[in-house]
Design a protein around this motif. Structure first.
Motif, short mmCIF file in Angstrom:
data_model
loop_
_atom_site.label_atom_id
_atom_site.label_comp_id
_atom_site.label_asym_id
_atom_site.label_seq_id
_atom_site.Cartn_x
_atom_site.Cartn_y
_atom_site.Cartn_z
N TYR A 37 0.86 -1.17 0.00
CA TYR A 37 0.00 0.00 0.00
C TYR A 37 0.91 1.23 0.00
O TYR A 37 2.08 1.15 0.34
CB TYR A 37 -0.87 0.03 1.25
CG TYR A 37 -1.78 -1.15 1.42
CD1 TYR A 37 -1.31 -2.35 1.91
CD2 TYR A 37 -3.13 -1.08 1.09
CE1 TYR A 37 -2.14 -3.46 2.07
CE2 TYR A 37 -3.98 -2.16 1.24
CZ TYR A 37 -3.46 -3.35 1.74
OH TYR A 37 -4.30 -4.43 1.89
N ARG A 38 0.32 2.39 -0.34
CA ARG A 38 1.08 3.62 -0.22
C ARG A 38 0.16 4.75 0.18
O ARG A 38 -1.04 4.72 -0.09
CB ARG A 38 1.79 3.97 -1.54
CG ARG A 38 0.87 4.32 -2.69
CD ARG A 38 1.70 4.52 -3.96
NE ARG A 38 0.85 4.89 -5.10
CZ ARG A 38 1.31 5.00 -6.34
NH1 ARG A 38 2.61 4.76 -6.61
NH2 ARG A 38 0.50 5.36 -7.31
N GLN A 39 0.75 5.73 0.84
CA GLN A 39 0.00 6.90 1.26
C GLN A 39 0.75 8.15 0.81
O GLN A 39 1.76 8.54 1.41
CB GLN A 39 -0.19 6.93 2.78
CG GLN A 39 -1.10 8.05 3.25
CD GLN A 39 -1.56 7.88 4.68
OE1 GLN A 39 -0.99 7.11 5.45
NE2 GLN A 39 -2.62 8.58 5.04
N PRO A 40 0.27 8.76 -0.27
CA PRO A 40 0.90 10.00 -0.73
C PRO A 40 0.67 11.13 0.28
O PRO A 40 -0.29 11.08 1.06
CB PRO A 40 0.19 10.29 -2.05
CG PRO A 40 -0.43 8.99 -2.46
CD PRO A 40 -0.78 8.31 -1.18
N PRO A 41 1.49 12.17 0.24
CA PRO A 41 1.30 13.28 1.19
C PRO A 41 -0.09 13.87 1.10
O PRO A 41 -0.56 14.21 0.02
CB PRO A 41 2.36 14.30 0.73
CG PRO A 41 3.37 13.49 -0.01
CD PRO A 41 2.63 12.37 -0.64
N GLY A 42 -0.77 13.96 2.23
CA GLY A 42 -2.08 14.57 2.28
C GLY A 42 -3.22 13.75 1.70
O GLY A 42 -4.34 14.26 1.55
N THR A 91 5.49 9.36 -5.27
CA THR A 91 5.97 9.80 -3.97
C THR A 91 4.95 9.46 -2.89
O THR A 91 3.78 9.85 -2.99
CB THR A 91 6.24 11.32 -3.98
OG1 THR A 91 7.32 11.59 -4.87
CG2 THR A 91 6.60 11.83 -2.60
N ALA A 92 5.40 8.73 -1.87
CA ALA A 92 4.48 8.27 -0.83
C ALA A 92 5.27 7.51 0.23
O ALA A 92 6.43 7.15 0.01
CB ALA A 92 3.42 7.35 -1.42
N VAL A 93 4.61 7.25 1.35
CA VAL A 93 5.12 6.27 2.31
C VAL A 93 4.51 4.93 1.92
O VAL A 93 3.29 4.83 1.73
CB VAL A 93 4.74 6.63 3.75
CG1 VAL A 93 5.27 5.57 4.71
CG2 VAL A 93 5.32 8.01 4.12
N TYR A 94 5.35 3.93 1.77
CA TYR A 94 4.92 2.61 1.33
C TYR A 94 4.88 1.65 2.50
O TYR A 94 5.82 1.61 3.33
CB TYR A 94 5.87 2.09 0.24
CG TYR A 94 5.65 2.76 -1.10
CD1 TYR A 94 6.04 4.07 -1.31
CD2 TYR A 94 5.03 2.08 -2.14
CE1 TYR A 94 5.82 4.70 -2.53
CE2 TYR A 94 4.81 2.69 -3.37
CZ TYR A 94 5.20 4.00 -3.55
OH TYR A 94 4.98 4.61 -4.78
N TYR A 95 3.81 0.87 2.56
CA TYR A 95 3.58 -0.09 3.64
C TYR A 95 3.25 -1.45 3.05
O TYR A 95 2.65 -1.54 1.97
CB TYR A 95 2.39 0.33 4.50
CG TYR A 95 2.45 1.69 5.11
CD1 TYR A 95 2.02 2.81 4.41
CD2 TYR A 95 2.91 1.87 6.41
CE1 TYR A 95 2.05 4.08 4.98
CE2 TYR A 95 2.94 3.13 6.99
CZ TYR A 95 2.51 4.22 6.27
OH TYR A 95 2.54 5.47 6.84
N CYS A 96 3.54 -2.50 3.79
CA CYS A 96 3.03 -3.83 3.44
C CYS A 96 2.04 -4.26 4.52
O CYS A 96 2.08 -3.78 5.65
CB CYS A 96 4.16 -4.83 3.28
SG CYS A 96 4.92 -5.36 4.83
#
Length: 125
Positions: A37-42, A91-96
């Motif tokens: 998964y990823r969470q882009p800024p904002g 660009t993002a924070v990536y998670y598994c």
């Protein structure tokens, strides 16, 4: 206790490549599918890619098809995300995590999902 430890994020120029890793523990890794998964800024967290327990039936978000490849090593309890032709919108924070439908009682307890700290990917010139 379930743990997800993501690594490999970095600052990279557009068109570049990165390989993310997620080391897991606390559950029978080989028995479950895994997702990135990823969470882009904002923005909200979004599903990027999924791989089933034996490595088959892989799925990708349309935005990353043809550029990202998910894989897993059941002997190492680790899932990977190979990313190429990176774009600023990656660009993002990536998670598994375990896919949402399989997560209950493993990385979801009392309705609350457990996530690792993630790894930051920044695509910029």
């Amino acid at each position: 206790q379930v743990q997800f430890v993501e690594s490999g994020g970095a600052l990279v120029q557009p068109g570049g490549s990165l390989r993310l890793s997620c080391a897991t523990s606390g559950f029978v890794f080989r028995a479950y599918g895994m997702s990135w998964y990823r969470q882009p800024p904002g923005k909200e967290r979004e599903l990027v890619a999924t791989i089933l327990s034996a490595g088959g039936n892989i799925g990708y978000a349309d935005s990353v098809k043809g550029r990202f490849t998910i894989s897993r090593d059941n002997a190492k309890n680790t899932v990977y995300l190979q990313m190429s032709d990176l774009k600023p919108e990656d660009t993002a924070v990536y998670y598994c995590n375990i896919p949402a439908k399989q997560r209950n009682g493993i990385s979801r307890r009392n309705g609350v999902d457990y996530w690792g700290k993630g790894t930051l990917v920044t695509v910029s010139s």
